[in-house]
Scaffold this motif. Structure first.
Motif, short mmCIF file in Angstrom:
data_model
loop_
_atom_site.label_atom_id
_atom_site.label_comp_id
_atom_site.label_asym_id
_atom_site.label_seq_id
_atom_site.Cartn_x
_atom_site.Cartn_y
_atom_site.Cartn_z
N ASP A 98 3.67 5.68 20.98
CA ASP A 98 4.81 5.31 20.14
C ASP A 98 6.08 5.32 20.97
N THR A 99 7.08 4.57 20.49
CA THR A 99 8.42 4.60 21.08
C THR A 99 9.37 5.14 20.03
N THR A 100 10.09 6.25 20.36
CA THR A 100 10.92 6.90 19.33
C THR A 100 12.27 7.42 19.83
N PRO A 101 13.13 6.98 20.65
CA PRO A 101 13.05 5.89 21.60
C PRO A 101 12.27 6.25 22.85
N ASP A 102 12.03 7.56 23.10
CA ASP A 102 11.18 7.92 24.25
C ASP A 102 9.74 7.51 23.94
N THR A 103 8.95 7.35 24.98
CA THR A 103 7.54 7.02 24.78
C THR A 103 6.78 8.30 24.52
N SER A 109 7.36 3.11 29.88
CA SER A 109 7.40 2.35 28.63
C SER A 109 5.99 2.21 28.07
N THR A 137 8.57 8.96 30.62
CA THR A 137 9.62 7.97 30.89
C THR A 137 9.05 6.56 30.95
#
Length: 94
Positions: free
Chosen positions: A23-28, A43, A41
């Motif tokens: 997921d992106t949460t905003p970090d991966t 993507s 870090t």
């Protein structure tokens, strides 16, 4: 195993077969099948590409193996014995 980077900047190897979700949460965030989570870090696209590369390498390397199945000798004393089992022998092809 795929190489990833923690938010702290340190690199680590992760067993790609244990990934359940990314997921992106905003970090991966990588969630494993046992529920453990890793923040990285890299993507989502980079992680997916690393998993695809890893699986392609496994398939490519499997073509270098030769598998021969040799049956075990049957028992010599007769009677009601279970069928002989087979033992696979794996060796690298030169």
């Amino acid at each position: 195993m795929i190489m990833l980077n923690r938010l702290s900047g340190s690199a680590f190897a992760l067993n790609a077969d244990l990934i359940e979700r990314i997921d992106t949460t905003p970090d991966t965030v990588i969630t494993l099948v046992d529920g453990k989570k890793y923040l990285v870090t890299d993507s989502v696209a980079e992680v997916v590409a690393a998993v695809r590369r890893h699986r392609a390498e496994v398939i490519a390397l499997s073509t270098l193996l030769e598998v021969t199945v040799e049956p075990e000798p049957a028992p010599s004393h007769g009677g009601d014995q279970p069928p002989a089992t087979v033992t696979p022998i794996v060796r690298a092809v030169d």
